[in-house]
Write a protein that holds these residues in place. Structure first.
Motif, short mmCIF file in Angstrom:
data_model
loop_
_atom_site.label_atom_id
_atom_site.label_comp_id
_atom_site.label_asym_id
_atom_site.label_seq_id
_atom_site.Cartn_x
_atom_site.Cartn_y
_atom_site.Cartn_z
N ARG A 151 0.77 -1.25 0.04
CA ARG A 151 -0.04 0.10 0.16
C ARG A 151 1.00 1.11 0.02
N GLU A 152 1.72 1.23 0.87
CA GLU A 152 2.54 2.68 1.05
C GLU A 152 3.55 2.76 -0.23
N LEU A 153 4.24 1.53 -0.80
CA LEU A 153 4.84 1.49 -1.84
C LEU A 153 3.92 2.14 -3.26
N CYS A 191 -9.31 -0.51 -5.22
CA CYS A 191 -10.14 -1.50 -5.35
C CYS A 191 -11.48 -1.37 -4.59
N HIS A 192 -12.64 -1.71 -4.63
CA HIS A 192 -13.66 -1.76 -3.76
C HIS A 192 -13.32 -3.00 -2.92
N THR A 193 -14.01 -3.04 -1.57
CA THR A 193 -13.84 -4.30 -0.78
C THR A 193 -15.08 -4.00 0.26
N THR A 194 -15.29 -5.17 0.85
CA THR A 194 -16.27 -5.44 1.66
C THR A 194 -15.92 -5.42 3.16
N ARG A 195 -14.38 -5.29 3.21
CA ARG A 195 -13.81 -5.33 4.53
C ARG A 195 -14.03 -3.71 5.16
N ALA A 196 -13.93 -3.86 6.49
CA ALA A 196 -13.82 -2.44 7.09
C ALA A 196 -12.50 -1.78 6.92
N ALA A 197 -12.50 -0.72 7.12
CA ALA A 197 -11.13 0.24 6.81
C ALA A 197 -10.18 0.02 8.18
N TYR A 198 -8.86 -0.39 7.73
CA TYR A 198 -8.11 -0.53 8.92
C TYR A 198 -7.67 1.06 9.33
N PHE A 199 -7.09 1.10 10.51
CA PHE A 199 -6.64 2.26 11.13
C PHE A 199 -5.66 3.04 10.36
N GLY A 200 -5.91 4.29 9.69
CA GLY A 200 -5.20 5.11 9.08
C GLY A 200 -5.52 4.88 7.53
N GLU A 201 -6.48 4.03 6.86
CA GLU A 201 -6.88 3.86 5.68
C GLU A 201 -8.26 4.67 5.47
N ASN A 214 -11.41 6.06 2.86
CA ASN A 214 -12.26 5.81 1.89
C ASN A 214 -12.00 6.73 0.34
N ARG A 215 -11.97 5.98 -0.76
CA ARG A 215 -11.52 6.41 -1.96
C ARG A 215 -10.20 6.78 -2.11
N LEU A 216 -9.45 6.71 -0.99
CA LEU A 216 -8.07 6.97 -1.31
C LEU A 216 -7.20 5.82 -1.26
N ASP A 217 -7.65 4.76 -0.26
CA ASP A 217 -6.98 3.49 0.03
C ASP A 217 -7.99 2.36 -0.92
N TYR A 218 -9.09 2.46 -0.55
CA TYR A 218 -9.99 1.55 -1.17
C TYR A 218 -11.43 2.17 -1.19
N TYR A 219 -12.31 1.60 -2.03
CA TYR A 219 -13.75 1.87 -1.62
C TYR A 219 -14.43 0.82 -0.94
N PHE A 220 -14.83 1.41 0.30
CA PHE A 220 -15.23 0.48 1.42
C PHE A 220 -16.79 0.32 1.12
N VAL A 221 -17.25 -0.67 0.81
CA VAL A 221 -18.73 -1.12 0.41
C VAL A 221 -19.44 -2.25 1.07
N LEU A 262 -3.68 -5.02 14.22
CA LEU A 262 -4.94 -5.11 13.42
C LEU A 262 -5.36 -6.68 13.21
N PHE A 263 -4.44 -7.50 13.30
CA PHE A 263 -4.89 -8.75 13.02
C PHE A 263 -4.81 -9.73 14.11
N SER A 264 -5.50 -10.94 14.01
CA SER A 264 -5.65 -11.87 15.01
C SER A 264 -4.77 -12.90 14.66
N ARG A 265 -4.51 -13.60 15.84
CA ARG A 265 -3.21 -14.52 15.76
C ARG A 265 -3.56 -15.71 14.32
N PRO A 266 -4.60 -16.03 14.25
CA PRO A 266 -4.86 -16.93 13.12
C PRO A 266 -4.61 -16.03 11.74
#
Length: 378
Positions: free
Chosen positions: A204-206, A223-233, A235-242, A325-329
């Motif tokens: 993402r950064e690169l 890209c469009h994605t159905t996941r929620a935005a992570y901290f710092g992301e 909408n429309r700049l990193d993903y379209y969150f839908v 941001l992520f669980s162990r699994p």
């Protein structure tokens, strides 16, 4: 006969075949430690598969025409080759899981059981028990096994191909027009740069840095994605969150060039996203997981694919943990996918046009900057 209980066989140390069919047995008892290989207890009143624990030599088992509702009790019989459970009361497909790990099981008969009425019973049974050669008195073909695997655990390439066909079908239902990404020349493919790699590897950064560095050539395509935005992301700049509903509507409207699923969420590269960038006379730069790469490779686009991969997995794992941001699994899955990316790169020469180590992002950007300049002829 009218035998109601099995007794008096404990000294039959050479007994390998036993038939007690058409009796009144309600339970399986009295067979401990016998060398029985073939056991026929059909046409009794047995409700549960018990009492077989110590029959380690058992190869053929006939429990047809009883009152059995579960396959529990068969899971430890690694020598079983044939099981006949015709005309019982097995109703749920998940019961097959009790016998899915029996390595020598080749023949299974579940005729006249309620589970046969369930949708896709045949393919589910074949997929769960791929070691079978015969099911319900019918030989299983190779084509049926392939169909079962493709439906319930399809290879990634099959998933990507199906997604591609879906987008073609829905796009053909829409009003046709000339796309800006096919201009100015139909012979020269529209330029696109794809940065691929595991989650949070720095792509993402690169991607954003490359688009800023070469803003006269590239524009980032979220890209469009159905996941929620992570901290710092954003909408429309990193993903379209839908929402999932909105995403599905876009699929049905032929709005995507490529879609894929990762970690339970949907992602899609929108047709309008690419076309709006093409109208500016710029190339599209996107970042994708490997599933998205597979999907995009089915289209007429011919991007440059650069693999961004952290070679130091311990450092990468620590980075993921620190992000919080992520669980162990999810972390374990992400780290394991590093090997997947590397293996694809090694096993399929040319699948990626270049590989960049992202252990140090500053060094990675320097390498990436050099590659992009070479691609652009600068």
């Amino acid at each position: 006969n009218n035998i109601e209980e099995i007794r008096g066989l404990e000294k039959c140390h050479s007994l390998t075949y036993l038939s007690l069919s058409h009796n009144r047995l309600a339970a399986i008892t009295g067979l401990e430690n016998l060398p029985i290989r073939t056991l026929n207890l059909s046409s009794n009143q047995i409700e549960k598969i018990t009492g077989l624990d110590r029959l380690k030599s058992l190869q053929k088992l006939d429990l047809s025409s009883n009152k059995i509702a579960s396959l529990e009790g068969l899971e430890e019989h690694d020598a079983l080759e044939t099981i006949n459970l015709e005309n019982n009361q097995i109703a749920e497909l998940h019961e097959l899981e009790w016998i899915e790990d029996l390595p020598l099981l080749r023949v299974l008969n579940l005729l006249k059981n309620p589970l046969q009425e369930q949708r896709d019973y045949w393919l589910v049974a074949i997929f769960t028990l791929l070691q079978l050669t015969e099911l319900d008195l019918k030989m299983i073909s190779v084509e049926e096994k392939v169909a079962a695997v493709n439906k319930y655990d399809p290879p990634p390439e099959v998933v990507a191909a199906k997604d591609h066909m879906t987008h073609i079908m829905y796009s053909m239902l829409q009003p046709q027009r000339i796309f800006d990404s096919t201009l100015p020349s139909l012979d020269a493919p529209y330029p696109m740069l794809v940065l691929a790699g595991p989650v949070a590897c720095g792509k993402r950064e690169l991607t954003h840095k490359i688009c800023r560095q070469f803003n006269n050539f590239f524009r980032y395509g979220p890209c469009h994605t159905t996941r929620a935005a992570y901290f710092g992301e954003e909408n429309r700049l990193d993903y379209y969150f839908v929402s999932q509903e909105a995403f599905d509507k876009m699929v049905n409207a032929g709005k995507f060039i490529a879609t894929y699923k990762y970690s339970g969420y949907c992602y899609g590269l929108g047709r309008d996203t690419v076309e709006s960038i093409a109208r500016e006379g710029l190339a599209t730069c996107v970042h994708l997981e490997i599933e998205g790469v597979r999907s995009l490779k089915n289209t007429y686009f011919k991007p440059r694919y650069i693999l961004l991969v952290p070679m130091n997995k311990e450092k990468y794992e620590g980075h993921l943990r620190r992000k919080g941001l992520f669980s162990r699994p999810e972390i374990e899955e992400a780290v394991s996918r590093v090997d997947t990316y590397i293996k694809i790169s090694q096993d399929v020469p040319g699948y990626f046009d270049a590989v960049v180590n992202t252990d140090e992002l500053d060094e990675a950007f320097t390498d990436l900057n050099f590659l992009v300049k070479a691609y652009l002829g600068l």
